[in-house]
Design a protein around this motif. Structure first.
Motif, PDB file in Angstrom:
ATOM      1  N   SER A  25     -29.571 -50.419 -55.403  1.00  0.00           N
ATOM      2  CA  SER A  25     -30.324 -49.324 -54.803  1.00  0.00           C
ATOM      3  C   SER A  25     -29.452 -48.073 -54.678  1.00  0.00           C
ATOM      4  N   PHE A  26     -30.037 -46.942 -55.097  1.00  0.00           N
ATOM      5  CA  PHE A  26     -29.297 -45.677 -55.078  1.00  0.00           C
ATOM      6  C   PHE A  26     -30.292 -44.541 -55.197  1.00  0.00           C
ATOM      7  N   GLY A  27     -30.110 -43.500 -54.378  1.00  0.00           N
ATOM      8  CA  GLY A  27     -30.995 -42.348 -54.457  1.00  0.00           C
ATOM      9  C   GLY A  27     -32.439 -42.747 -54.197  1.00  0.00           C
ATOM     10  N   HIS A  28     -33.320 -42.379 -55.132  1.00  0.00           N
ATOM     11  CA  HIS A  28     -34.743 -42.682 -54.970  1.00  0.00           C
ATOM     12  C   HIS A  28     -35.087 -44.103 -55.399  1.00  0.00           C
ATOM     13  N   ARG A  34     -31.522 -55.738 -53.889  1.00  0.00           N
ATOM     14  CA  ARG A  34     -30.360 -55.247 -54.636  1.00  0.00           C
ATOM     15  C   ARG A  34     -29.715 -54.086 -53.893  1.00  0.00           C
ATOM     16  N   MET A  35     -29.139 -54.414 -52.739  1.00  0.00           N
ATOM     17  CA  MET A  35     -28.458 -53.415 -51.932  1.00  0.00           C
ATOM     18  C   MET A  35     -26.943 -53.444 -52.153  1.00  0.00           C
ATOM     19  N   GLY A  36     -26.476 -54.311 -53.018  1.00  0.00           N
ATOM     20  CA  GLY A  36     -25.057 -54.454 -53.296  1.00  0.00           C
ATOM     21  C   GLY A  36     -24.738 -55.894 -53.617  1.00  0.00           C
ATOM     22  N   TRP A  37     -23.443 -56.159 -53.832  1.00  0.00           N
ATOM     23  CA  TRP A  37     -22.986 -57.509 -54.138  1.00  0.00           C
ATOM     24  C   TRP A  37     -21.586 -57.669 -53.542  1.00  0.00           C
ATOM     25  N   GLY A  38     -21.493 -58.407 -52.438  1.00  0.00           N
ATOM     26  CA  GLY A  38     -20.236 -58.409 -51.708  1.00  0.00           C
ATOM     27  C   GLY A  38     -19.948 -57.000 -51.211  1.00  0.00           C
ATOM     28  N   ARG A  39     -18.697 -56.538 -51.386  1.00  0.00           N
ATOM     29  CA  ARG A  39     -18.340 -55.172 -50.974  1.00  0.00           C
ATOM     30  C   ARG A  39     -18.785 -54.121 -51.995  1.00  0.00           C
ATOM     31  N   LEU A  40     -19.243 -54.573 -53.167  1.00  0.00           N
ATOM     32  CA  LEU A  40     -19.725 -53.642 -54.181  1.00  0.00           C
ATOM     33  C   LEU A  40     -21.065 -53.063 -53.744  1.00  0.00           C
ATOM     34  N   ARG A  41     -21.147 -51.748 -53.605  1.00  0.00           N
ATOM     35  CA  ARG A  41     -22.364 -51.108 -53.123  1.00  0.00           C
ATOM     36  C   ARG A  41     -23.128 -50.366 -54.218  1.00  0.00           C
ATOM     37  N   VAL A  42     -22.423 -49.746 -55.168  1.00  0.00           N
ATOM     38  CA  VAL A  42     -23.063 -48.940 -56.208  1.00  0.00           C
ATOM     39  C   VAL A  42     -22.434 -49.254 -57.552  1.00  0.00           C
ATOM     40  N   TRP A  43     -23.277 -49.408 -58.572  1.00  0.00           N
ATOM     41  CA  TRP A  43     -22.813 -49.432 -59.959  1.00  0.00           C
ATOM     42  C   TRP A  43     -23.833 -48.627 -60.755  1.00  0.00           C
ATOM     43  N   ASN A  44     -23.507 -47.377 -61.033  1.00  0.00           N
ATOM     44  CA  ASN A  44     -24.391 -46.498 -61.788  1.00  0.00           C
ATOM     45  C   ASN A  44     -23.876 -46.341 -63.208  1.00  0.00           C
ATOM     46  N   ASP A  45     -24.785 -46.391 -64.158  1.00  0.00           N
ATOM     47  CA  ASP A  45     -24.502 -46.199 -65.578  1.00  0.00           C
ATOM     48  C   ASP A  45     -25.022 -44.804 -65.912  1.00  0.00           C
ATOM     49  N   ASP A  46     -24.113 -43.805 -65.961  1.00  0.00           N
ATOM     50  CA  ASP A  46     -24.496 -42.397 -66.054  1.00  0.00           C
ATOM     51  C   ASP A  46     -24.230 -41.818 -67.438  1.00  0.00           C
ATOM     52  N   GLU A  47     -25.158 -40.968 -67.879  1.00  0.00           N
ATOM     53  CA  GLU A  47     -24.968 -40.130 -69.067  1.00  0.00           C
ATOM     54  C   GLU A  47     -25.135 -38.685 -68.621  1.00  0.00           C
ATOM     55  N   ARG A 178     -11.131 -67.005 -70.763  1.00  0.00           N
ATOM     56  CA  ARG A 178     -11.510 -67.683 -69.529  1.00  0.00           C
ATOM     57  C   ARG A 178     -10.880 -66.940 -68.356  1.00  0.00           C
ATOM     58  N   LEU A 179     -11.690 -66.714 -67.335  1.00  0.00           N
ATOM     59  CA  LEU A 179     -11.233 -65.977 -66.162  1.00  0.00           C
ATOM     60  C   LEU A 179     -11.426 -66.850 -64.931  1.00  0.00           C
ATOM     61  N   GLU A 180     -10.326 -67.107 -64.213  1.00  0.00           N
ATOM     62  CA  GLU A 180     -10.426 -67.877 -62.983  1.00  0.00           C
ATOM     63  C   GLU A 180     -10.925 -66.983 -61.854  1.00  0.00           C
ATOM     64  N   LEU A 181     -11.852 -67.516 -61.067  1.00  0.00           N
ATOM     65  CA  LEU A 181     -12.428 -66.799 -59.936  1.00  0.00           C
ATOM     66  C   LEU A 181     -12.288 -67.643 -58.674  1.00  0.00           C
ATOM     67  N   ASP A 182     -12.334 -66.983 -57.543  1.00  0.00           N
ATOM     68  CA  ASP A 182     -12.388 -67.681 -56.260  1.00  0.00           C
ATOM     69  C   ASP A 182     -13.863 -67.893 -55.922  1.00  0.00           C
ATOM     70  N   PRO A 183     -14.335 -69.141 -55.863  1.00  0.00           N
ATOM     71  CA  PRO A 183     -15.767 -69.367 -55.614  1.00  0.00           C
ATOM     72  C   PRO A 183     -16.247 -68.866 -54.259  1.00  0.00           C
ATOM     73  N   ALA A 184     -15.322 -68.549 -53.342  1.00  0.00           N
ATOM     74  CA  ALA A 184     -15.718 -68.014 -52.042  1.00  0.00           C
ATOM     75  C   ALA A 184     -15.925 -66.499 -52.091  1.00  0.00           C
ATOM     76  N   ARG A 185     -15.652 -65.875 -53.240  1.00  0.00           N
ATOM     77  CA  ARG A 185     -15.791 -64.435 -53.375  1.00  0.00           C
ATOM     78  C   ARG A 185     -16.993 -64.103 -54.249  1.00  0.00           C
ATOM     79  N   ALA A 186     -17.250 -62.816 -54.431  1.00  0.00           N
ATOM     80  CA  ALA A 186     -18.352 -62.342 -55.262  1.00  0.00           C
ATOM     81  C   ALA A 186     -17.789 -61.553 -56.439  1.00  0.00           C
ATOM     82  N   ALA A 187     -18.438 -61.653 -57.594  1.00  0.00           N
ATOM     83  CA  ALA A 187     -18.018 -60.898 -58.770  1.00  0.00           C
ATOM     84  C   ALA A 187     -19.252 -60.319 -59.451  1.00  0.00           C
ATOM     85  N   TYR A 188     -19.052 -59.170 -60.083  1.00  0.00           N
ATOM     86  CA  TYR A 188     -20.134 -58.532 -60.837  1.00  0.00           C
ATOM     87  C   TYR A 188     -19.561 -58.075 -62.169  1.00  0.00           C
ATOM     88  N   LEU A 189     -20.206 -58.490 -63.251  1.00  0.00           N
ATOM     89  CA  LEU A 189     -19.715 -58.256 -64.613  1.00  0.00           C
ATOM     90  C   LEU A 189     -20.716 -57.416 -65.387  1.00  0.00           C
TER      91      LEU A 189
END
Length: 245
Positions: A25-28, A34-47, A178-189
């Motif tokens: 969620s962003f702007g209008h 979809r208000m974020g993912w963990g501490r991630l709040r915004v991911w905008n794909d801008d042109e 292969r990427l190791e992650l901490d299952p107690a955390r959040a990731a966004y790819l």
């Protein structure tokens, strides 16, 4: 858990000078799921069209990462920082207790970038700005390009005032990592370019297409294989809580 968020289903904003897609969620664009993912709040794909950009405006208590995919963005702020961040580079602006900045595309071509906002867990910090290059060659796996995680300080990453990290990788066609992650955390790819197949612990294969997102939680290992066109991948790893205690 891995949830693919196709590019075609993202929120969007269209202006004469800016074409944007919103992973959250962003702007209008508002989506209560979809208000974020963990501490991630915004991911905008801008042109951003040539000769345009974001006029001076304030921010506070946010870590703002700009990952330039093509073209360049020129930064100016009220601390006296000025700089041009081109494709192949990333900039981090720690808004801290307050900063006013502007971002312009002064290039003759459209600039394409990711704008990533991460909530800090160290508040009242001095505002700051910096840039660095990210890996241009395939075959090196993921590199940490910005981080506030313990243990990443000596890796040459730009600092963040958050328990979070931004990682990037370029994969050759068919390359597997292969990427190791901490299952107690959040990731966004997100696939900045190209695409990949990915598997989590359950072993089910999912396809990540160009500029698709993948919300990841509860996974200890991420297995990725680039498609025939190769892939450029960006991942944010954060504390799972949206706000610091």
């Amino acid at each position: 858990m891995i949830e693919i968020r196709p590019f075609a289903e993202l929120g969007q904003a269209r202006f004469d000078w800016l074409q944007a897609r919103h992973h959250f969620s962003f702007g209008h664009y508002r989506d209560a799921d979809r208000m974020g993912w963990g501490r991630l709040r915004v991911w905008n794909d801008d042109e951003i069209a040539p000769g345009t950009g974001f006029d001076p405006h304030p921010h506070r208590e946010m870590e703002i990462v700009t990952y330039v995919r093509s073209g360049a963005i020129s930064h100016r702020d009220d601390l006296g920082n000025q700089g041009r961040t081109a494709a192949g580079q990333v900039q981090v602006m720690s808004a801290g207790r307050g900063i006013v900045h502007a971002e312009y595309n002064l290039e003759p071509e459209t600039t394409r970038l990711f704008q990533i906002w991460i909530r800090p867990d160290r508040h009242g910090a001095e505002p700051a700005w910096g840039t660095r290059r990210f890996p241009a060659a395939a075959g090196r796996g993921f590199s940490v390009i910005a981080s506030g995680r313990a243990g990443d300080a000596g890796a040459g990453a730009l600092p963040l005032n958050a328990d979070a990290a931004v990682l990037a990788a370029r994969l050759a066609p068919g390359e597997r990592v292969r990427l190791e992650l901490d299952p107690a955390r959040a990731a966004y790819l997100v696939a900045a370019e190209g695409g990949a197949t990915l598997r989590g612990a359950a072993g089910a294969e999912q396809r990540l297409g160009p500029r698709d997102g993948a919300a990841i939680a509860g996974e200890a290992l991420l297995d990725l294989t680039a498609g025939p066109e190769g892939a450029e991948l960006v991942l944010v790893d954060t504390c799972a809580e949206a706000e610091a205690a």
